[in-house]
Design a protein around this motif. Sequence first.
Motif, mmCIF file in Angstrom:
data_model
loop_
_atom_site.group_PDB
_atom_site.id
_atom_site.type_symbol
_atom_site.label_atom_id
_atom_site.label_comp_id
_atom_site.label_asym_id
_atom_site.label_seq_id
_atom_site.Cartn_x
_atom_site.Cartn_y
_atom_site.Cartn_z
ATOM 1 N N VAL A 1 37.202 -40.980 -37.737
ATOM 2 C CA VAL A 1 37.733 -40.117 -36.671
ATOM 3 C C VAL A 1 36.733 -39.946 -35.535
ATOM 4 C CG1 VAL A 1 38.337 -37.708 -36.170
ATOM 5 C CG2 VAL A 1 39.425 -38.879 -38.034
ATOM 6 N N LEU A 2 35.462 -39.724 -35.858
ATOM 7 C CA LEU A 2 34.475 -39.495 -34.800
ATOM 8 C C LEU A 2 34.304 -40.703 -33.875
ATOM 9 C CD1 LEU A 2 31.828 -37.408 -36.745
ATOM 10 C CD2 LEU A 2 33.579 -36.610 -35.150
ATOM 11 N N PRO A 3 34.149 -41.926 -34.395
ATOM 12 C CA PRO A 3 34.098 -43.070 -33.473
ATOM 13 C C PRO A 3 35.410 -43.272 -32.701
ATOM 14 C CG PRO A 3 33.226 -43.704 -35.608
ATOM 15 C CD PRO A 3 33.815 -42.338 -35.754
ATOM 16 N N PHE A 4 36.529 -42.941 -33.329
ATOM 17 C CA PHE A 4 37.830 -43.072 -32.663
ATOM 18 C C PHE A 4 37.924 -42.093 -31.487
ATOM 19 C CE2 PHE A 4 42.266 -41.800 -32.176
ATOM 20 C CZ PHE A 4 42.859 -43.024 -31.939
ATOM 21 N N ILE A 5 37.489 -40.859 -31.718
ATOM 22 C CA ILE A 5 37.519 -39.866 -30.640
ATOM 23 C C ILE A 5 36.533 -40.258 -29.538
ATOM 24 C CG2 ILE A 5 36.936 -37.466 -30.072
ATOM 25 C CD1 ILE A 5 38.148 -36.689 -32.770
ATOM 26 N N ALA A 6 35.366 -40.793 -29.910
ATOM 27 C CA ALA A 6 34.389 -41.225 -28.909
ATOM 28 C C ALA A 6 34.944 -42.362 -28.064
ATOM 29 C CB ALA A 6 33.098 -41.655 -29.591
ATOM 30 N N ALA A 7 35.718 -43.241 -28.675
ATOM 31 C CA ALA A 7 36.289 -44.356 -27.919
ATOM 32 C C ALA A 7 37.404 -43.899 -26.973
ATOM 33 C CB ALA A 7 36.826 -45.414 -28.877
ATOM 34 N N HIS A 8 38.106 -42.816 -27.318
ATOM 35 C CA HIS A 8 39.233 -42.350 -26.502
ATOM 36 C C HIS A 8 38.953 -40.999 -25.836
ATOM 37 C CE1 HIS A 8 41.177 -45.211 -29.284
ATOM 38 N NE2 HIS A 8 41.954 -45.470 -28.245
ATOM 39 N N LYS A 9 37.691 -40.680 -25.586
ATOM 40 C CA LYS A 9 37.372 -39.347 -25.060
ATOM 41 C C LYS A 9 37.823 -39.138 -23.618
ATOM 42 C CE LYS A 9 32.608 -40.419 -23.904
ATOM 43 N NZ LYS A 9 31.229 -40.089 -24.189
ATOM 44 N N LYS A 10 38.014 -40.203 -22.881
ATOM 45 C CA LYS A 10 38.464 -40.040 -21.486
ATOM 46 C C LYS A 10 39.914 -39.596 -21.427
ATOM 47 C CE LYS A 10 35.142 -42.990 -19.422
ATOM 48 N NZ LYS A 10 34.751 -43.774 -18.346
ATOM 49 N N ASN A 11 40.736 -40.111 -22.322
ATOM 50 C CA ASN A 11 42.146 -39.730 -22.335
ATOM 51 C C ASN A 11 42.560 -39.471 -23.780
ATOM 52 O OD1 ASN A 11 44.727 -39.206 -21.618
ATOM 53 N ND2 ASN A 11 45.197 -41.271 -20.876
ATOM 54 N N ILE A 12 42.081 -38.357 -24.304
ATOM 55 C CA ILE A 12 42.296 -38.046 -25.718
ATOM 56 C C ILE A 12 43.751 -37.663 -26.011
ATOM 57 C CG2 ILE A 12 41.748 -35.582 -25.663
ATOM 58 C CD1 ILE A 12 40.396 -37.824 -28.323
ATOM 59 N N SER A 13 44.473 -37.168 -25.039
ATOM 60 C CA SER A 13 45.847 -36.716 -25.283
ATOM 61 C C SER A 13 46.788 -37.877 -25.582
ATOM 62 C CB SER A 13 46.360 -35.916 -24.081
ATOM 63 O OG SER A 13 46.382 -36.746 -22.943
ATOM 64 N N SER A 14 46.535 -39.041 -25.024
ATOM 65 C CA SER A 14 47.437 -40.170 -25.273
ATOM 66 C C SER A 14 46.862 -41.162 -26.284
ATOM 67 C CB SER A 14 47.747 -40.894 -23.958
ATOM 68 O OG SER A 14 46.561 -41.487 -23.458
ATOM 69 N N ALA A 15 45.855 -40.742 -27.014
ATOM 70 C CA ALA A 15 45.239 -41.633 -27.998
ATOM 71 C C ALA A 15 46.218 -41.871 -29.144
ATOM 72 C CB ALA A 15 43.955 -41.022 -28.535
ATOM 73 N N PRO A 16 46.269 -43.095 -29.647
ATOM 74 C CA PRO A 16 47.217 -43.435 -30.723
ATOM 75 C C PRO A 16 46.701 -42.987 -32.106
ATOM 76 C CG PRO A 16 46.020 -45.381 -30.044
ATOM 77 C CD PRO A 16 45.578 -44.274 -29.143
ATOM 78 N N PHE A 17 46.764 -41.669 -32.359
ATOM 79 C CA PHE A 17 46.250 -41.135 -33.627
ATOM 80 C C PHE A 17 47.019 -41.665 -34.833
ATOM 81 C CE2 PHE A 17 44.617 -37.696 -30.847
ATOM 82 C CZ PHE A 17 43.298 -37.745 -31.246
ATOM 83 N N MET A 18 48.325 -41.721 -34.715
ATOM 84 C CA MET A 18 49.133 -42.173 -35.862
ATOM 85 C C MET A 18 48.847 -43.631 -36.209
ATOM 86 S SD MET A 18 50.596 -39.729 -37.230
ATOM 87 C CE MET A 18 51.622 -40.573 -38.381
ATOM 88 N N GLU A 19 48.669 -44.462 -35.218
ATOM 89 C CA GLU A 19 48.336 -45.862 -35.488
ATOM 90 C C GLU A 19 46.985 -45.969 -36.191
ATOM 91 O OE1 GLU A 19 48.550 -48.181 -31.932
ATOM 92 O OE2 GLU A 19 50.556 -47.444 -31.449
ATOM 93 N N PHE A 20 46.053 -45.100 -35.798
ATOM 94 C CA PHE A 20 44.732 -45.083 -36.423
ATOM 95 C C PHE A 20 44.855 -44.704 -37.908
ATOM 96 C CE2 PHE A 20 41.201 -42.308 -37.698
ATOM 97 C CZ PHE A 20 40.176 -43.231 -37.719
ATOM 98 N N PHE A 21 45.553 -43.624 -38.210
ATOM 99 C CA PHE A 21 45.676 -43.178 -39.600
ATOM 100 C C PHE A 21 46.504 -44.137 -40.450
ATOM 101 C CE2 PHE A 21 44.623 -38.995 -37.697
ATOM 102 C CZ PHE A 21 43.474 -38.767 -38.429
ATOM 103 N N ILE A 22 47.574 -44.674 -39.893
ATOM 104 C CA ILE A 22 48.387 -45.644 -40.646
ATOM 105 C C ILE A 22 47.592 -46.914 -40.902
ATOM 106 C CG2 ILE A 22 50.425 -47.144 -40.501
ATOM 107 C CD1 ILE A 22 51.859 -44.798 -39.107
ATOM 108 N N GLY A 23 46.807 -47.351 -39.932
ATOM 109 C CA GLY A 23 45.936 -48.522 -40.126
ATOM 110 C C GLY A 23 44.905 -48.277 -41.220
ATOM 111 N N ASN A 24 44.361 -47.059 -41.281
ATOM 112 C CA ASN A 24 43.399 -46.729 -42.337
ATOM 113 C C ASN A 24 44.054 -46.716 -43.716
ATOM 114 O OD1 ASN A 24 41.286 -46.495 -40.575
ATOM 115 N ND2 ASN A 24 41.358 -44.275 -40.460
#
Length: 144
Positions: free
Chosen positions: A28-51
């Motif tokens: 989660v922390l590297p994912f948030i760091a990668a999407h910190k500029k536009n965190i509201s539209s970050a694909p959280f579900m794709e991240f968790f489903i991929g994990n």
Amino acid sequence: MKTLGIRLLLTVFLMLLLELIVINVAGVLPFIAAHKKNISSAPFMEFFIGNVLHPLERATLMIKGKNPLFFLGSGVIVLLSFYVTFFMKGIKGKYQLADKYGVHGSSRFAYKNEIFKQGETVPVPVNQFMKDLEASLLDAKGEK
């Protein structure tokens, strides 16, 4: 031996489940760091489903990236699993120890010295026992 096998199987299942949680938390922390500029539209579900669908691939990427949170979480899981499997004893509550608790309605297996008290039980030969049994089956007239 049977309980050890069941305990080991449950431990492996618990380890896999906890490792999946560690993969998600450590990623989660590297994912948030990668999407910190536009965190509201970050694909959280794709991240968790991929994990969840590819945990080995994600774990391999974290090992290659030397993610300290992943190493720390995995180490804690291994230590916790070994502790639970081999060192944690089942705690018997007071209701499981009926011989020490001993209230009306509690039960336990009797010890041999409680069943066969000296002078209370009398041995009877088998032939005499069969004769006594047949005599008890006869009715008042002496017929079966």
